[in-house]
Design an enzyme around this catalytic site. Structure first.
Site, PDB file in Angstrom:
ATOM      1  N   ASP A 276       0.815  -1.219   0.000  1.00 50.79           N
ATOM      2  CA  ASP A 276       0.000   0.000   0.000  1.00 50.79           C
ATOM      3  C   ASP A 276       0.848   1.269   0.000  1.00 50.79           C
ATOM      4  OD1 ASP A 276       0.735  -0.504   2.607  1.00 50.79           O
ATOM      5  OD2 ASP A 276      -1.207  -0.035   3.474  1.00 50.79           O
TER       6      ASP A 276
HETATM    7  C1  LAN Z   1       3.794  -0.737  10.057  1.00 51.24           C
HETATM    8  C2  LAN Z   1       3.573   0.669   9.716  1.00 51.24           C
HETATM    9  C3  LAN Z   1       2.934   0.920   8.397  1.00 51.24           C
HETATM   10  C4  LAN Z   1       1.985  -0.190   8.001  1.00 51.24           C
HETATM   11  C5  LAN Z   1       0.985   0.212   6.880  1.00 51.24           C
HETATM   12  C6  LAN Z   1       1.658   0.761   5.647  1.00 51.24           C
HETATM   13  C7  LAN Z   1       0.056   1.309   7.414  1.00 51.24           C
HETATM   14  C8  LAN Z   1       0.150  -1.006   6.555  1.00 51.24           C
HETATM   15  O1  LAN Z   1      -0.877  -0.678   5.656  1.00 51.24           O
HETATM   16  C9  LAN Z   1       1.014  -2.181   6.142  1.00 51.24           C
HETATM   17  C10 LAN Z   1       1.940  -2.584   7.293  1.00 51.24           C
HETATM   18  C11 LAN Z   1       2.844  -1.448   7.799  1.00 51.24           C
HETATM   19  C12 LAN Z   1       3.982  -1.268   6.812  1.00 51.24           C
HETATM   20  C13 LAN Z   1       3.477  -1.760   9.164  1.00 51.24           C
HETATM   21  C14 LAN Z   1       3.851  -3.149   9.510  1.00 51.24           C
HETATM   22  C15 LAN Z   1       4.293  -3.419  10.957  1.00 51.24           C
HETATM   23  C16 LAN Z   1       5.086  -2.258  11.567  1.00 51.24           C
HETATM   24  C17 LAN Z   1       6.356  -2.049  10.776  1.00 51.24           C
HETATM   25  C18 LAN Z   1       4.182  -1.020  11.480  1.00 51.24           C
HETATM   26  C19 LAN Z   1       2.869  -1.136  12.216  1.00 51.24           C
HETATM   27  C20 LAN Z   1       4.996  -0.008  12.264  1.00 51.24           C
HETATM   28  C21 LAN Z   1       5.632  -0.822  13.418  1.00 51.24           C
HETATM   29  C22 LAN Z   1       5.443  -2.318  13.070  1.00 51.24           C
HETATM   30  C23 LAN Z   1       6.657  -3.158  13.515  1.00 51.24           C
HETATM   31  C24 LAN Z   1       6.360  -4.615  13.284  1.00 51.24           C
HETATM   32  C25 LAN Z   1       6.970  -2.864  14.977  1.00 51.24           C
HETATM   33  C26 LAN Z   1       7.911  -3.805  15.641  1.00 51.24           C
HETATM   34  C27 LAN Z   1       7.175  -4.904  16.268  1.00 51.24           C
HETATM   35  C28 LAN Z   1       7.301  -6.197  15.934  1.00 51.24           C
HETATM   36  C29 LAN Z   1       6.203  -7.131  16.237  1.00 51.24           C
HETATM   37  C30 LAN Z   1       8.516  -6.721  15.276  1.00 51.24           C
END
Ligand code: LAN
Length: 727
Positions: free
Chosen positions: A457
């Protein structure tokens, strides 16, 4: 307070700890890279003045002018954008704090401590202040995220962080947190990741941790179990964790850790038989309980690691794991995919290559990319920033509001376009297949090009933003048609069998892998899934793209679009809603779904799906005209009404209704009025409750949502419904 989180419950509590002088902090940006610097001398302060955005993010007065009171939606959008553009950073993107998760700071603090990396004085003070401000007011503990109830994981690890940063064990903040921790049964009840960090520090026995054998990476790749099939973040965390687990990396005992051993537990440390506590998890922490399958697998693996595994295999597996760790470092210039594996990789590199290696030093430099200073102190961001994501939505909001040709906005949007140009990923990874990476040339990442992970996305939103600007005659074509096609090429590799799109990669593993989710505190973490938000963003982008380029891969695009529409119909719940996995929650997903369906000509008058979506939202409009949903929706999968309407969710709901073509103009007007009333005289909106989520159970802040989504909503209203709320 202007900082993200719950405005209603939150008060500063940091009078009892030292502050730095907030007027001396500066954000430096470079191709999206964000690092905060503390200026020591007056000479530095004179040559590097604090910008408006620095002040805003630090919660200092910005002195931005009061604007003429908005009497129409369009004026409201203009006032909003006039404010928002003052926050745009030098290289064209927008920055923000990206806090929420409360398990990140301990990782960087423990890592710096055990690698003898000096923690800068300004960091120590401001991280301490942040943790003090974010302790839950009632019990003094910390939860999984800033709005969550206190847990053993949050409380024990942040307690450890405070102690490492120099807080005395008898400081009232420590006394209160420790009291709570003991009430919860002590640190023994930590979930897997908590046990890991304490073991690294030498304050928990490795034998009390369920195994993470690096040998898993040596399994044949056709096996459904092989880690290359796991969700990217999960495999990225368990890779370095496995390496460190296999080495039993342990900080040698010192005065602090000797004392922590006594502070963290309710029983004398020496009396604890850790091997009996692999599965001891405090009930307050538990979100995804172990299955029988996981327990059996853990028992077998424990035996394997202890009695069976030959030394040569251990060495061989470690070498292989380390080569994958190196690939991740190289591909991301030592940023890594996220904040958790970032610090674990730094530790692995320290162990393998030593403190004076280039790799370790570069890792240490990169810690700063994750740290953010706000009015509440210094936090660790959930990624190295929200650069591409926020910039893409900011552009879309301005264009939808019809501001792109306005004199006051054009310069800002041009700079945003330059950033989008810079941020697109230009090359695939070296040995892409060896390190199991998705194609990335042409994609947009969530944060920066250097982090460099394709996200479905983010690619779609970046592409949309570029198309929207470059379709206007007065904007230059910075991104060539070829590069737009590259983005499409990436997207076309990512569709799942059910027609939907996942986050970073197509689904690679079977659903039953979720049964061996070892993390205990997160749900839906083992594999990719199709997500409504990701799928719909791709749908909208493909629709927009093919209007301009009807000839490019037309058949495949049509087939992909049909698949997504099918997926969306199947995913819609009986009540007309979709479950949003990355924002809160049903309201968030509705906005994306209705927009994307409209992009293929499905509107209220010709689509039952759209009508049901509108009804779902109309039924949930609050008496004051707004919408408000709490994060409980994400945890439980059932709509949960907030006690107070939220500007962000009101904007999402209104966008959904307008995009679907909902005929209930009165409902829409009432929502618009609420957004306009909540706008401040300088054009901004204030922080309300937290907006985002991941893995069902952890919330995360998107502070810029309160700015660009209201702008987009009121601006769209002005163009679709006429620029007035009267009559
Ligand atoms: C994010 C942030 C952005 C998010 C969107 C683009 C909004 C979504 O549509 C797809 C998934 C994604 C890229 C995403 C995946 C997981 C993330 C990176 C996070 C929520 C920000 C933090 C999270 C990450 C996994 C945090 C660390 C925790 C763990 C469980 C490893």
């Amino acid at each position: 307070t202007r900082t993200a989180g719950c405005m209603m419950t939150h008060k500063r509590k940091d009078h009892c700890v030292e502050h730095t002088d907030l007027r001396r902090w500066r954000l430096h940006v470079d191709h999206g890279r964000q690092t905060w610097h503390y200026l020591r001398t007056d000479a530095e302060v004179d040559t590097w003045p604090q910008t408006t955005s620095d002040k805003y993010h630090l919660g200092l007065p910005t002195d931005l002018p009061t604007q003429p009171q908005a009497s129409s939606p369009l004026q409201c959008a203009k006032n909003g954008y006039n404010f928002f553009k003052e926050l745009q950073l030098e290289d064209g993107h927008w920055g923000c704090e990206y806090g929420g998760p409360m398990f990140l700071i301990p990782g960087v603090v423990v890592t710096m401590y055990v690698t003898h990396t000096p923690i800068p004085d300004g960091w120590a003070k401001e991280i301490t202040r942040y943790l003090v401000n974010r302790a839950n007011p009632d019990d003094g503990g910390w939860g999984l995220h800033i709005e969550g109830h206190s847990t053993v994981f949050g409380t024990s690890l942040n307690y450890v962080a405070l102690r490492i940063l120099g807080m005395d064990a008898e400081h009232p903040v420590c006394v209160k947190a420790r009291g709570l921790l003991h009430k919860l049964g002590g640190a023994i009840g930590n979930p897997h990741w908590g046990k890991f960090w304490l073991a690294v520090l030498g304050c928990y026995g490795w034998e009390g941790m369920n195994p993470v054998p690096p040998e898993l990476w040596l399994l044949p790749e056709w096996l459904p179990l092989h880690p290359w099939r796991w969700w990217i973040h999960t495999r990225a965390v368990y890779l370095p964790m496995g390496y460190l687990y296999a080495e039993r990396f342990t900080h040698p005992l010192d005065d602090l850790t000797r004392s922590l051993r006594e502070e963290l537990y309710v029983q004398p440390y020496e009396s604890i038989n850790f091997s009996k506590h692999r599965n001891t998890i405090a009930p307050v922490d538990l979100y995804a309980p172990h299955t029988r399958l996981l327990d059996v697998a853990n028992n077998l693996l424990t035996g394997w690691v202890k009695y069976v595994r030959p030394k040569w295999l251990h060495t061989y597996a470690q070498n292989h794991a380390y080569s994958l760790i190196q690939h991740e470092d190289e591909n991301t210039d030592y940023l890594c995919v996220g904040p958790v594996n970032n610090v674990m990789q730094a530790l692995a590199v320290y162990h393998r290559e030593g403190p004076s290696s280039y790799a370790f030093k570069r890792h240490v430099e990169r810690f700063a990319d994750f740290m953010w200073v706000s009015g509440e102190g210094m936090m660790m961001n959930g990624t190295n920033g929200v650069q591409l994501w926020d910039t893409a939505f900011a552009v879309q909001a301005a264009v939808e509001a019809g501001l792109a040709e306005e004199k006051g906005c054009r310069e800002s949007l041009l700079r945003a376009l330059e950033f989008l140009d810079d941020c697109q990923i230009k090359e695939n990874c070296r040995e892409q297949d060896k390190c199991y990476r998705q194609q990335r040339k042409g994609a947009w990442p969530f944060s920066t090009r250097h982090q460099g992970y394709t996200v479905s996305d983010c690619t779609a939103e970046g592409l949309k933003a570029v198309l929207m600007l470059q379709n206007l005659p007065s904007y230059p074509k910075l991104i060539s048609d070829r590069r737009l096609c590259d983005a499409i090429d990436v997207l076309l590799t990512m569709q799942n069998a059910d027609g939907g799109f996942a986050s970073y990669e197509p689904i690679r593993g079977p659903y039953w892998l979720e049964k061996i989710n070892p993390a205990e505190v997160f749900g839906k973490i083992m594999i990719e899934y199709s997500y409504p938000e990701c799928s719909t963003a791709v749908l909208t982008a493909l629709s927009l793209f093919r209007k301009r380029h009807p000839e490019y891969r037309a058949k495949e695009i049509q087939k992909t679009i049909d698949g997504i529409v099918r997926y969306l119909h199947n995913e819609q719940r009986e009540d007309g809603s979709w479950y949003g996995a990355w924002g809160i929650c049903f309201t968030y997903a509705s906005m994306f779904a209705t927009e994307s369906l409209a992009s293929v000509g499905l509107k209220y008058e010709n689509s039952e799906t759209q009508r049901k979506a509108c009804e779902f939202l109309l039924d949930r409009q609050m008496d004051d005209g707004g919408w408000g949903e709490t994060y409980k929706s994400c945890e439980m999968g059932v709509y949960s009404q907030h006690e107070k309407s939220q500007v962000v969710q009101t904007a999402w709901a209104l966008l959904a209704l307008m995009q679907a073509g909902c005929p209930d103009k009165e409902a829409i007007k009432r929502g618009m009025k609420l957004i306009m009333e909540r706008q401040q005289p300088n054009g901004e909106w204030l922080q309300e409750s937290i907006e985002g989520v991941f893995n069902k159970n952890c919330m995360i802040s998107y502070p810029n949502y309160k700015l660009y989504f209201p702008i987009k909503a009121v601006g769209m209203y002005a163009h679709l419904c006429g620029d007035s709320l009267d009559e």
